[in-house]
Design a protein around this motif. Structure first.
Motif, PDB file in Angstrom:
ATOM      1  N   HIS A  43      50.972  47.891  40.411  1.00  0.00           N
ATOM      2  CA  HIS A  43      50.576  47.351  39.112  1.00  0.00           C
ATOM      3  C   HIS A  43      49.073  47.127  39.097  1.00  0.00           C
ATOM      4  O   HIS A  43      48.517  46.525  40.015  1.00  0.00           O
ATOM      5  CB  HIS A  43      51.286  46.010  38.848  1.00  0.00           C
ATOM      6  N   THR A  44      48.389  47.641  38.080  1.00  0.00           N
ATOM      7  CA  THR A  44      46.953  47.435  37.931  1.00  0.00           C
ATOM      8  C   THR A  44      46.660  46.912  36.535  1.00  0.00           C
ATOM      9  O   THR A  44      47.327  47.276  35.554  1.00  0.00           O
ATOM     10  CB  THR A  44      46.179  48.746  38.151  1.00  0.00           C
ATOM     11  N   GLN A  45      45.656  46.050  36.465  1.00  0.00           N
ATOM     12  CA  GLN A  45      45.192  45.509  35.191  1.00  0.00           C
ATOM     13  C   GLN A  45      43.690  45.271  35.310  1.00  0.00           C
ATOM     14  O   GLN A  45      43.254  44.339  35.983  1.00  0.00           O
ATOM     15  CB  GLN A  45      45.917  44.206  34.842  1.00  0.00           C
ATOM     16  N   GLY A  46      42.924  46.142  34.669  1.00  0.00           N
ATOM     17  CA  GLY A  46      41.478  46.031  34.800  1.00  0.00           C
ATOM     18  C   GLY A  46      41.054  46.329  36.232  1.00  0.00           C
ATOM     19  O   GLY A  46      41.407  47.355  36.812  1.00  0.00           O
ATOM     20  N   LEU A  47      40.276  45.423  36.827  1.00  0.00           N
ATOM     21  CA  LEU A  47      39.787  45.588  38.196  1.00  0.00           C
ATOM     22  C   LEU A  47      40.717  44.975  39.226  1.00  0.00           C
ATOM     23  O   LEU A  47      40.422  45.003  40.423  1.00  0.00           O
ATOM     24  CB  LEU A  47      38.390  44.976  38.334  1.00  0.00           C
ATOM     25  N   ASN A  48      41.835  44.415  38.796  1.00  0.00           N
ATOM     26  CA  ASN A  48      42.782  43.773  39.700  1.00  0.00           C
ATOM     27  C   ASN A  48      44.020  44.647  39.855  1.00  0.00           C
ATOM     28  O   ASN A  48      44.393  45.402  38.954  1.00  0.00           O
ATOM     29  CB  ASN A  48      43.175  42.394  39.167  1.00  0.00           C
ATOM     30  N   GLY A  49      44.659  44.532  41.006  1.00  0.00           N
ATOM     31  CA  GLY A  49      45.869  45.309  41.229  1.00  0.00           C
ATOM     32  C   GLY A  49      46.691  44.756  42.370  1.00  0.00           C
ATOM     33  O   GLY A  49      46.191  44.005  43.213  1.00  0.00           O
ATOM     34  N   VAL A  50      47.966  45.112  42.394  1.00  0.00           N
ATOM     35  CA  VAL A  50      48.870  44.692  43.453  1.00  0.00           C
ATOM     36  C   VAL A  50      49.842  45.830  43.741  1.00  0.00           C
ATOM     37  O   VAL A  50      50.273  46.541  42.828  1.00  0.00           O
ATOM     38  CB  VAL A  50      49.620  43.398  43.078  1.00  0.00           C
ATOM     39  N   THR A  51      50.151  46.015  45.015  1.00  0.00           N
ATOM     40  CA  THR A  51      51.112  47.023  45.444  1.00  0.00           C
ATOM     41  C   THR A  51      52.113  46.377  46.387  1.00  0.00           C
ATOM     42  O   THR A  51      51.729  45.615  47.283  1.00  0.00           O
ATOM     43  CB  THR A  51      50.412  48.186  46.171  1.00  0.00           C
ATOM     44  N   ALA A  52      53.385  46.669  46.196  1.00  0.00           N
ATOM     45  CA  ALA A  52      54.439  46.191  47.091  1.00  0.00           C
ATOM     46  C   ALA A  52      55.295  47.381  47.498  1.00  0.00           C
ATOM     47  O   ALA A  52      55.686  48.183  46.640  1.00  0.00           O
ATOM     48  CB  ALA A  52      55.292  45.126  46.413  1.00  0.00           C
ATOM     49  N   ALA A  53      55.569  47.495  48.782  1.00  0.00           N
ATOM     50  CA  ALA A  53      56.335  48.631  49.288  1.00  0.00           C
ATOM     51  C   ALA A  53      57.452  48.135  50.194  1.00  0.00           C
ATOM     52  O   ALA A  53      57.209  47.411  51.162  1.00  0.00           O
ATOM     53  CB  ALA A  53      55.434  49.585  50.046  1.00  0.00           C
TER      54      ALA A  53
END
Length: 442
Positions: A43-53
């Motif tokens: 998930h990305t929003q602007g300059l921020n993001g998160v990834t879960a695997a």
């Protein structure tokens, strides 16, 4: 975005013999199969993001020896030392390991010049090891017998890690610094706090200088550790300090770079081959170092033709006591070259692309890996011969698809990568290999 990545592999291998084993009809086979699956949410929003695997991996190794042939030629040493002992071995193994884990990575812009990254990785492993090693032994009366070494135990353990880092951009500097903490659990629990610092300075639009430091923590895979010697010292993770400096210059579409590196190693991870098998058993060497220089250049010669070339000169050496697993007895007299050390490594390549047609030609050179032992008892004293091979790929665009023909080792040059020694078995380079590939876009 949600991504599912999965694969299944199966391999059935008949292992190579030397001349005497071939004549005797030795038949040793090995099966390796495994699969993995990665379910990734990003998930990305602007300059921020998160990834879960969420990931899982299963592997299985089945090795079947041939004791009728392996042990048939066993002869004890003569009393006066005139006849050397020939005490071979044969092995059987059925091992499986199941991994499951969760990894997260996140990045947050906390200020105009600071971007903070953080995350964790948690995994567990379960499985079982069933291993038997049959050794021919000297009975002391001119005859030989058979000794069995068994290892049957459940596999369990896992890894826990977390990191925090910051990308800081003050002026012409790019500074990346952070820290990582690892916990590795098997029969014992080990851990390490590992800092990292990477700095790049841009002089102008064409020249950059970088300096890098990293503290490394490298445990061996849990399923690779066998309990073959109850008196062996417990296997340890390798702990390293890595330093690098480098310079990059760009001019007229051509990029040139030069870098040097140095790594100090503690409890170096190496492996030896169990006699008469293809089974590798890891062990520790007390200390070591790796150092080298690398030069690379790449760019465009014309609008349609590009090139690259690189050269590396390296030294990888170790010294001190051997411990863990079925480590060789004693310590060599001083530093010796690691079996993966190659003094000179180079490659060159040309790539042509026009109107959907591509031609890629590259060459690879290696000066050879070490093997053998000197008269003074220093391991890996000699070198296998150098080799140079060419690879070629031809491709064309067909509608929304792409078709390619490839040939590895075009001239079918036969060369030895590694020579048989206590640290490795004999390994030949890949002969001429032809392939076809189709890629379709939808």
């Amino acid at each position: 975005r949600v991504i599912l990545d999965a694969a299944r592999t199966d391999a059935y291998l008949q292992l190579p013999n030397d001349e005497l084993q071939q004549a005797a009809g030795r038949d040793v086979t090995q099966r390796e199969d495994g699969d993995f699956a990665n379910l990734i949410w990003r998930h990305t929003q602007g300059l921020n993001g998160v990834t879960a695997a969420l990931y899982t991996h299963q592997s299985r190794l089945r090795y079947t020896g041939d004791p009728a042939v392996d042990l048939a030629g066993a002869t004890p040493a003569s009393a006066d030392g005139g006849t050397p002992a020939n005490l071979p071995s044969s092995a059987f193994e059925n091992r499986y390991a199941n991994y499951i884990g969760l990894r997260t990575d996140a990045a947050t812009r906390v200020a105009a010049r600071h971007k903070v990254g953080y995350g964790f990785d948690i995994s567990t492993v379960t499985g079982a090891e069933n291993f038997t090693l049959l050794n021919a032994v000297d009975n002391g009366n001119g005859t030989t017998g058979v000794q069995a070494i068994n290892d049957s135990h459940a596999l369990s353990g896992g890894d826990r890690s977390a990191y925090l880092q910051d990308d800081w951009t003050p002026g012409r500097f790019l500074v990346n610094y952070g820290v990582r903490y690892d916990i590795h659990k098997t029969d014992t629990t080990t851990s390490q706090l590992s800092p990292r610092l990477n700095m790049t300075y841009t002089f102008n639009g064409r020249d950059k200088f970088h300096a890098y430091y990293d503290r490394l923590f490298q445990p061996a895979p849990i399923e690779d550790i066998r309990r073959l010697d109850p008196n062996a010292v417990a296997f340890k993770p390798e702990r390293d300090n890595f330093y690098e400096v480098g310079y990059t210059h760009e001019n007229g579409g051509i990029t040139t770079s030069l870098s040097g590196y140095y790594k100090t190693e503690q409890d170096v991870i190496d492996e030896n081959i169990i006699a008469g098998t293809q089974i590798r058993e890891p062990f520790n060497v007390q200390k070591g170092y790796v150092r080298g220089i690398e030069f690379a250049v790449d760019g465009s010669l014309t609008r349609d033709l590009s090139f690259y070339a690189n050269y590396a000169r390296s030294w990888a050496r170790a010294a001190g006591d051997f411990t863990g697993g079925l480590a060789p007895v004693g310590a060599p007299p001083g530093y010796f070259y690691a079996d993966h050390d190659q003094t000179h490594t180079a490659s060159v390549g040309l790539a042509y692309a026009k109107h959907g047609q591509t031609v890629n030609l590259d060459g690879e050179y290696g000066s050879g890996f070490p093997y053998g032992q000197s008269d003074a008892g220093l391991p890996n004293f000699y070198r296998v011969p150098a080799h140079f091979i060419f690879n070629l790929e031809l491709g064309t665009q067909i509608g929304q698809g792409r078709f390619a023909l490839s040939a590895l080792n075009v001239f079918n040059h036969g060369y030895v990568i590694k020579q048989a020694s206590p640290f490795s078995d004999r390994e030949w380079g890949q002969g001429r290999t032809l392939g076809i590939k189709w890629t379709q876009n939808f």
